[in-house]
Design a protein around this motif. Structure first.
Motif, PDB file in Angstrom:
ATOM      1  N   THR A 125      -0.014  54.555  77.378  1.00 52.03           N
ATOM      2  CA  THR A 125       0.958  54.081  78.058  1.00 52.03           C
ATOM      3  C   THR A 125       0.456  52.795  78.503  1.00 52.03           C
ATOM      4  O   THR A 125      -0.290  52.528  79.155  1.00 52.03           O
ATOM      5  CB  THR A 125       1.932  54.246  78.512  1.00 52.03           C
ATOM      6  OG1 THR A 125       1.505  55.076  79.840  1.00 52.03           O
ATOM      7  CG2 THR A 125       2.658  55.668  77.517  1.00 52.03           C
ATOM      8  N   VAL A 128       4.387  46.908  82.609  1.00 50.41           N
ATOM      9  CA  VAL A 128       4.672  45.977  82.426  1.00 50.41           C
ATOM     10  C   VAL A 128       3.675  44.321  82.442  1.00 50.41           C
ATOM     11  O   VAL A 128       3.223  43.869  81.101  1.00 50.41           O
ATOM     12  CB  VAL A 128       5.863  44.953  82.753  1.00 50.41           C
ATOM     13  CG1 VAL A 128       6.380  44.710  83.564  1.00 50.41           C
ATOM     14  CG2 VAL A 128       6.100  43.605  81.871  1.00 50.41           C
ATOM     15  N   LEU A 131       0.620  45.629  80.133  1.00 52.96           N
ATOM     16  CA  LEU A 131       0.496  45.168  78.933  1.00 52.96           C
ATOM     17  C   LEU A 131       0.331  43.377  78.720  1.00 52.96           C
ATOM     18  O   LEU A 131      -0.185  42.897  77.840  1.00 52.96           O
ATOM     19  CB  LEU A 131       2.413  45.528  78.512  1.00 52.96           C
ATOM     20  CG  LEU A 131       2.398  45.132  76.571  1.00 52.96           C
ATOM     21  CD1 LEU A 131       1.220  45.743  75.898  1.00 52.96           C
ATOM     22  CD2 LEU A 131       3.673  45.469  75.985  1.00 52.96           C
ATOM     23  N   GLU A 146      11.669  41.773  75.237  1.00 53.75           N
ATOM     24  CA  GLU A 146      12.385  42.545  75.046  1.00 53.75           C
ATOM     25  C   GLU A 146      14.095  42.228  74.176  1.00 53.75           C
ATOM     26  O   GLU A 146      14.936  42.768  73.731  1.00 53.75           O
ATOM     27  CB  GLU A 146      12.320  43.359  76.102  1.00 53.75           C
ATOM     28  CG  GLU A 146      13.489  44.381  76.021  1.00 53.75           C
ATOM     29  CD  GLU A 146      12.831  45.087  77.824  1.00 53.75           C
ATOM     30  OE1 GLU A 146      14.326  46.807  78.006  1.00 53.75           O
ATOM     31  OE2 GLU A 146      12.688  45.263  78.526  1.00 53.75           O
ATOM     32  N   LEU A 151      11.105  44.013  71.492  1.00 52.49           N
ATOM     33  CA  LEU A 151       9.906  45.484  71.741  1.00 52.49           C
ATOM     34  C   LEU A 151      11.293  46.573  72.470  1.00 52.49           C
ATOM     35  O   LEU A 151      12.637  45.522  72.936  1.00 52.49           O
ATOM     36  CB  LEU A 151       9.343  44.628  73.156  1.00 52.49           C
ATOM     37  CG  LEU A 151       8.360  43.750  72.994  1.00 52.49           C
ATOM     38  CD1 LEU A 151       7.546  43.802  74.585  1.00 52.49           C
ATOM     39  CD2 LEU A 151       7.375  44.687  71.860  1.00 52.49           C
ATOM     40  N   PRO A 153      10.805  49.337  75.230  1.00 51.45           N
ATOM     41  CA  PRO A 153      10.507  50.158  76.009  1.00 51.45           C
ATOM     42  C   PRO A 153      11.080  51.190  77.356  1.00 51.45           C
ATOM     43  O   PRO A 153      12.501  51.173  76.418  1.00 51.45           O
ATOM     44  CB  PRO A 153       9.491  49.264  77.378  1.00 51.45           C
ATOM     45  CG  PRO A 153      10.626  47.766  77.027  1.00 51.45           C
ATOM     46  CD  PRO A 153      11.206  48.162  75.543  1.00 51.45           C
ATOM     47  N   ARG A 162       9.598  49.564  83.334  1.00 52.93           N
ATOM     48  CA  ARG A 162       9.187  50.046  81.768  1.00 52.93           C
ATOM     49  C   ARG A 162       8.307  50.411  81.654  1.00 52.93           C
ATOM     50  O   ARG A 162       7.228  49.984  82.533  1.00 52.93           O
ATOM     51  CB  ARG A 162       9.488  48.387  81.196  1.00 52.93           C
ATOM     52  CG  ARG A 162      10.670  47.796  81.271  1.00 52.93           C
ATOM     53  CD  ARG A 162      10.515  46.360  80.563  1.00 52.93           C
ATOM     54  NE  ARG A 162      11.646  45.698  80.679  1.00 52.93           N
ATOM     55  CZ  ARG A 162      12.249  44.575  81.613  1.00 52.93           C
ATOM     56  NH1 ARG A 162      11.626  44.917  82.844  1.00 52.93           N
ATOM     57  NH2 ARG A 162      13.681  44.392  81.801  1.00 52.93           N
ATOM     58  N   PHE A 164       5.857  51.287  78.270  1.00 50.37           N
ATOM     59  CA  PHE A 164       4.975  50.909  76.496  1.00 50.37           C
ATOM     60  C   PHE A 164       4.744  51.980  75.704  1.00 50.37           C
ATOM     61  O   PHE A 164       3.246  52.179  76.583  1.00 50.37           O
ATOM     62  CB  PHE A 164       5.113  49.428  76.558  1.00 50.37           C
ATOM     63  CG  PHE A 164       5.299  48.614  77.153  1.00 50.37           C
ATOM     64  CD1 PHE A 164       6.293  47.366  76.139  1.00 50.37           C
ATOM     65  CD2 PHE A 164       5.609  47.952  78.576  1.00 50.37           C
ATOM     66  CE1 PHE A 164       7.395  46.851  77.307  1.00 50.37           C
ATOM     67  CE2 PHE A 164       6.391  46.740  78.858  1.00 50.37           C
ATOM     68  CZ  PHE A 164       7.541  46.091  78.675  1.00 50.37           C
ATOM     69  N   ASP A 168       5.417  50.577  70.854  1.00 50.75           N
ATOM     70  CA  ASP A 168       5.652  49.206  72.035  1.00 50.75           C
ATOM     71  C   ASP A 168       4.271  47.942  72.065  1.00 50.75           C
ATOM     72  O   ASP A 168       4.367  46.725  71.941  1.00 50.75           O
ATOM     73  CB  ASP A 168       6.242  49.838  73.336  1.00 50.75           C
ATOM     74  CG  ASP A 168       7.089  50.107  72.901  1.00 50.75           C
ATOM     75  OD1 ASP A 168       8.181  50.318  71.637  1.00 50.75           O
ATOM     76  OD2 ASP A 168       7.483  50.764  73.983  1.00 50.75           O
ATOM     77  N   ILE A 169       3.319  49.213  72.674  1.00 50.13           N
ATOM     78  CA  ILE A 169       2.052  47.607  71.780  1.00 50.13           C
ATOM     79  C   ILE A 169       1.903  46.887  70.583  1.00 50.13           C
ATOM     80  O   ILE A 169       1.041  46.434  70.360  1.00 50.13           O
ATOM     81  CB  ILE A 169       1.121  48.718  72.756  1.00 50.13           C
ATOM     82  CG1 ILE A 169       0.855  49.253  74.026  1.00 50.13           C
ATOM     83  CG2 ILE A 169      -0.556  47.742  72.374  1.00 50.13           C
ATOM     84  CD1 ILE A 169       0.106  50.312  74.588  1.00 50.13           C
ATOM     85  N   ALA A 172       3.971  44.825  69.873  1.00 52.45           N
ATOM     86  CA  ALA A 172       3.892  43.420  71.538  1.00 52.45           C
ATOM     87  C   ALA A 172       2.390  42.899  70.889  1.00 52.45           C
ATOM     88  O   ALA A 172       2.725  41.095  70.541  1.00 52.45           O
ATOM     89  CB  ALA A 172       3.689  43.826  72.430  1.00 52.45           C
TER      90      ALA A 172
END
Length: 247
Positions: A125, A128, A131, A146, A151, A153, A162, A164, A168-169, A172
């Protein structure tokens, strides 16, 4: 001019006579004349109009097809052509989006194959900030994505921050590629949603050919519709100045 019954028009397309009457009421075909007893009298002009309308539906959709025919019957042909132009422009945007998605998915798939699986116990994970550094964007950019629905998260129950995860990654990274290609956030959100529905980039990659075939079919439908609509307009112009504009 030879006359036709509602059943004659309906039979050609495998639809009901009520559908023909509905199309007349909505202005998709010209108003029919009536006999003394009130029966509708259709002609080859109406038959050509119905062929044109029904060919426009798979090309531009029900709403646009109806708008095109109504514009024709108001003698507003430039308006009808503008609607058609918008349809072609949308198809071109869809083709560009498909190519961008194909490129992005291939890129992500290649990266995934080249990246070793994380060691046991290693976090998969990102926060924020982590990432944002990975993508070389700002945390505010991720928050905007988002807000746009790109997204989704989760939140750490203890801190509320948040978190991710792997999906989610992936989303993104795809958004980052598409954004650099100039695509708008709402378009990117639609693409990301397709990936979620498909179950990941592998499943989406397998569905891209289906997407391509659908766009090809729509393009061919546009060609067919152009032929039908042109034939209808020519017939209108040949019938004493045509039946348009309609009241």
């Amino acid at each position: 001019m030879s006359t036709l019954r509602p059943t004659d028009l309906a039979r050609e397309h495998g639809i009901s006579t009520q559908a023909v009457r509905n199309y007349e009421r909505h202005g998709f075909i010209p108003p029919a004349e009536r006999t003394a007893s009130g029966y509708r009298i259709y002609t080859e002009v109406h038959a050509a109009a119905l062929r044109a309308y029904l060919s426009l539906v798979p090309a531009y959709g029900y709403a646009a097809a109806g708008q095109i025919m109504n514009a024709v019957h108001r003698d507003q042909r430039d308006e009808a052509l503008t609607i058609i132009d918008r349809g072609h422009a949308q198809l071109l945007r869809d083709r560009d989006t498909l190519e961008a998605v194909r490129t992005a998915v291939n890129h992500l798939t290649a990266e995934s194959a080249a990246t070793p699986d994380p060691a046991p116990g290693r976090a998969t994970t990102r926060t924020v900030g982590e990432l944002a550094r990975q993508l070389d964007v700002t945390p505010a950019t991720l928050r905007n994505w988002e807000s746009a629905g790109i997204l989704r998260p989760a939140r750490d129950p203890a801190s509320g921050y948040r978190v991710f995860d792997t999906d989610d990654i992936r989303d993104a990274e795809l958004a980052h590629l598409l954004r650099r290609g100039g695509h708008l956030l709402d378009h990117i959100a639609t693409v990301v949603q397709q990936i979620r529905t498909a179950g990941g980039t592998d499943a989406l990659a397998a569905s891209l050919d289906t997407w391509q075939r659908r766009l090809t079919a729509q393009g061919l439908a546009m060609l067919h519709a152009a032929t039908r609509l042109s034939a209808y307009l020519t017939r209108l112009d040949s019938e004493n100045g045509g039946l348009h504009p309609c009241p």
